[in-house]
Motif scaffolding. Structure first.
Motif, PDB file in Angstrom:
ATOM      1  N   ASP A 153      21.916  50.299  -9.418  1.00  0.00           N
ATOM      2  CA  ASP A 153      21.860  51.500  -9.948  1.00  0.00           C
ATOM      3  C   ASP A 153      23.389  51.960  -9.856  1.00  0.00           C
ATOM      4  OD1 ASP A 153      21.856  51.395  -7.104  1.00  0.00           O
ATOM      5  OD2 ASP A 153      20.638  53.093  -6.810  1.00  0.00           O
ATOM      6  N   PHE A 154      24.031  51.826  -8.625  1.00  0.00           N
ATOM      7  CA  PHE A 154      25.251  52.289  -8.566  1.00  0.00           C
ATOM      8  C   PHE A 154      26.461  51.747  -9.639  1.00  0.00           C
ATOM      9  CE2 PHE A 154      29.432  53.215  -6.973  1.00  0.00           C
ATOM     10  CZ  PHE A 154      29.334  54.599  -6.387  1.00  0.00           C
ATOM     11  N   VAL A 155      26.346  50.406  -9.834  1.00  0.00           N
ATOM     12  CA  VAL A 155      27.083  49.747 -10.835  1.00  0.00           C
ATOM     13  C   VAL A 155      26.843  49.962 -12.102  1.00  0.00           C
ATOM     14  CG1 VAL A 155      27.640  47.358 -11.588  1.00  0.00           C
ATOM     15  CG2 VAL A 155      26.830  47.646  -9.282  1.00  0.00           C
ATOM     16  N   LYS A 156      25.548  50.203 -12.469  1.00  0.00           N
ATOM     17  CA  LYS A 156      25.401  50.878 -13.768  1.00  0.00           C
ATOM     18  C   LYS A 156      26.130  52.050 -14.040  1.00  0.00           C
ATOM     19  CE  LYS A 156      21.630  52.303 -16.960  1.00  0.00           C
ATOM     20  NZ  LYS A 156      20.235  52.298 -17.105  1.00  0.00           N
ATOM     21  N   ALA A 157      26.075  53.002 -13.211  1.00  0.00           N
ATOM     22  CA  ALA A 157      26.725  54.163 -13.451  1.00  0.00           C
ATOM     23  C   ALA A 157      28.447  53.995 -13.256  1.00  0.00           C
ATOM     24  CB  ALA A 157      26.252  55.181 -12.284  1.00  0.00           C
ATOM     25  N   PHE A 158      28.732  53.045 -12.463  1.00  0.00           N
ATOM     26  CA  PHE A 158      30.290  52.737 -12.316  1.00  0.00           C
ATOM     27  C   PHE A 158      30.699  52.328 -13.643  1.00  0.00           C
ATOM     28  CE2 PHE A 158      33.827  50.137 -11.363  1.00  0.00           C
ATOM     29  CZ  PHE A 158      34.366  50.875 -10.501  1.00  0.00           C
ATOM     30  N   ASN A 159      29.859  51.520 -14.229  1.00  0.00           N
ATOM     31  CA  ASN A 159      30.455  50.658 -15.707  1.00  0.00           C
ATOM     32  C   ASN A 159      30.594  51.773 -16.751  1.00  0.00           C
ATOM     33  OD1 ASN A 159      30.553  48.005 -14.786  1.00  0.00           O
ATOM     34  ND2 ASN A 159      28.389  47.696 -15.454  1.00  0.00           N
ATOM     35  N   GLU A 160      29.658  52.806 -16.702  1.00  0.00           N
ATOM     36  CA  GLU A 160      29.756  53.978 -17.746  1.00  0.00           C
ATOM     37  C   GLU A 160      31.017  54.722 -17.280  1.00  0.00           C
ATOM     38  OE1 GLU A 160      28.086  54.575 -20.302  1.00  0.00           O
ATOM     39  OE2 GLU A 160      27.063  52.505 -19.886  1.00  0.00           O
ATOM     40  N   ALA A 161      31.404  55.064 -16.110  1.00  0.00           N
ATOM     41  CA  ALA A 161      32.666  55.940 -15.662  1.00  0.00           C
ATOM     42  C   ALA A 161      33.715  54.967 -15.879  1.00  0.00           C
ATOM     43  CB  ALA A 161      32.602  56.276 -14.344  1.00  0.00           C
ATOM     44  N   GLN A 162      33.535  53.847 -15.762  1.00  0.00           N
ATOM     45  CA  GLN A 162      34.692  52.978 -15.972  1.00  0.00           C
ATOM     46  C   GLN A 162      35.197  52.593 -17.404  1.00  0.00           C
ATOM     47  OE1 GLN A 162      35.319  48.698 -14.057  1.00  0.00           O
ATOM     48  NE2 GLN A 162      34.913  47.960 -15.920  1.00  0.00           N
ATOM     49  N   LYS A 163      34.001  52.737 -18.538  1.00  0.00           N
ATOM     50  CA  LYS A 163      34.361  52.898 -19.729  1.00  0.00           C
ATOM     51  C   LYS A 163      35.114  54.047 -20.252  1.00  0.00           C
ATOM     52  CE  LYS A 163      30.378  50.137 -21.435  1.00  0.00           C
ATOM     53  NZ  LYS A 163      29.107  50.400 -22.228  1.00  0.00           N
ATOM     54  N   ALA A 164      34.696  55.122 -19.576  1.00  0.00           N
ATOM     55  CA  ALA A 164      35.253  56.439 -19.784  1.00  0.00           C
ATOM     56  C   ALA A 164      36.960  56.374 -19.333  1.00  0.00           C
ATOM     57  CB  ALA A 164      34.511  57.466 -19.184  1.00  0.00           C
ATOM     58  N   TYR A 165      37.160  55.807 -18.080  1.00  0.00           N
ATOM     59  CA  TYR A 165      38.548  55.871 -17.674  1.00  0.00           C
ATOM     60  C   TYR A 165      39.273  54.809 -18.383  1.00  0.00           C
ATOM     61  CZ  TYR A 165      42.152  55.391 -14.194  1.00  0.00           C
ATOM     62  OH  TYR A 165      43.484  55.431 -13.679  1.00  0.00           O
ATOM     63  N   ILE A 166      38.811  53.803 -18.956  1.00  0.00           N
ATOM     64  CA  ILE A 166      39.766  52.899 -19.806  1.00  0.00           C
ATOM     65  C   ILE A 166      40.057  53.547 -20.926  1.00  0.00           C
ATOM     66  CG2 ILE A 166      39.743  50.483 -21.062  1.00  0.00           C
ATOM     67  CD1 ILE A 166      38.051  49.503 -18.644  1.00  0.00           C
ATOM     68  N   ALA A 167      39.217  54.275 -21.630  1.00  0.00           N
ATOM     69  CA  ALA A 167      39.306  55.267 -22.783  1.00  0.00           C
ATOM     70  C   ALA A 167      40.333  56.154 -22.620  1.00  0.00           C
ATOM     71  CB  ALA A 167      38.172  55.347 -23.522  1.00  0.00           C
ATOM     72  N   ASP A 168      40.507  56.740 -21.524  1.00  0.00           N
ATOM     73  CA  ASP A 168      41.147  57.857 -20.968  1.00  0.00           C
ATOM     74  C   ASP A 168      42.856  57.545 -20.975  1.00  0.00           C
ATOM     75  OD1 ASP A 168      42.487  60.290 -19.651  1.00  0.00           O
ATOM     76  OD2 ASP A 168      40.695  60.218 -18.431  1.00  0.00           O
ATOM     77  N   PRO A 169      43.551  58.419 -22.062  1.00  0.00           N
ATOM     78  CA  PRO A 169      44.828  58.020 -21.833  1.00  0.00           C
ATOM     79  C   PRO A 169      45.624  58.249 -20.818  1.00  0.00           C
ATOM     80  CG  PRO A 169      44.310  59.747 -23.645  1.00  0.00           C
ATOM     81  CD  PRO A 169      43.072  59.426 -22.648  1.00  0.00           C
TER      82      PRO A 169
END
Length: 280
Positions: free
Chosen positions: A237-253
């Motif tokens: 459950d935590f990994v799923k949420a982490f992956n979503e936040a990671q996508k957002a961070y990688i796309a963050d300038p």
């Protein structure tokens, strides 16, 4: 009466929903809900993972992990330094919550931990004595010449070397980078296979001038490595949420300026590869 029954049913359904959520929550999610800090486990390996002068987790991978956790709303983070070979046992024993040490996604490790989706992609290189006297540029060269490869215990290049024909007898397993460099200096080993960024950081941090790094383009294409954070198997459950936040961070300038001081470049961005695909 009907209204009371309906209300009781609604309350029961809500209670069941809460109990179900609690039952499904992994230990890390439960720990954060109870106000406990998230514990990062890593080996000292500049520039990817080390401890700052103020005692905080630092380095490219630690900073990446901390910033992703902040996007999830978690800012209470602690660090624990240990040898590479102790990281997975510590995770499984619940002494740490996340391995933030630049661990490659491999099928063997996928049976022991749950990886986040990749955060970096890196090529392998060899660290060799200055002048590269044995002309070692890749795993095939090590195998054909019978050279001795020194590696920290548990490092992924050990299995890669075996796959390319390096005999077990010619792979020297040591506790960590300090011992590997000592083996190279003394002539007991001829090369050390690791990622390009770790090789650069290691030689810089140790002020090592008697060694050099081979050209990464001489390595086979399939020796590229996908790095990720590692979690316990029951923290899905935590990994799923982490992956979503990671996508957002990688796309963050902001990500590139955050990580550039540690040697991060756009060539290291992992693209669309997923941990589930790499674990197949």
């Amino acid at each position: 009466m009907q209204k009371r029954i309906t209300k009781l049913i609604a309350v029961a359904a809500m209670s069941l929903s809460v109990l179900t959520e609690l039952a499904l929550a992994g230990p890390l999610l439960e720990a954060t809900k109870n106000g406990k800090p998230i514990r990062l486990g890593y080996m000292i390996a500049q520039p990817t993972s080390f401890t700052s002068q103020s005692g905080e987790p630092d380095g490219m991978i630690n900073v990446f992990a901390i910033n992703v956790l902040k996007k999830m709303g978690h800012s209470d983070v602690e660090g624990a330094v240990m040898d590479w070979g102790g990281l997975i046992p510590a995770l499984q024993a619940n002494r740490i919550d996340i391995i933030s040490a630049g661990m490659y996604i491999t099928k063997e490790r996928c049976s022991s931990v749950q990886f986040s989706d990749p955060m970096l992609v890196l090529p392998d290189v060899l660290i060799v004595p200055k002048g590269n006297p044995k002309k070692l540029y890749n795993y095939q060269d090590v195998a054909m010449t019978g050279a001795v490869l020194a590696e920290p215990a548990g490092y992924a290049p050990i299995e890669t070397a075996k796959r390319y024909g390096v005999s077990v007898e010619n792979i020297m397993i040591l506790p960590g980078n300090t011992q590997v460099l000592a083996a190279l200096r003394s002539g007991r080993a001829d090369a050390y296979a690791t990622s390009l960024i770790e090789a650069e950081g290691l030689l810089k941090s140790s002020n090592e001038t008697s060694m050099e790094i081979t050209d990464p383009s001489k390595m086979p294409e399939d020796t590229k490595n996908w790095l990720a954070l590692a979690f316990r198997k029951n923290d899905s459950d935590f990994v799923k949420a982490f992956n979503e936040a990671q996508k957002a961070y990688i796309a963050d300038p902001k990500m590139m300026p955050d990580l550039a001081p540690y040697g991060h470049s756009k060539d290291m961005v992992p693209g669309t590869k997923t941990a589930s695909a790499l674990c197949q």
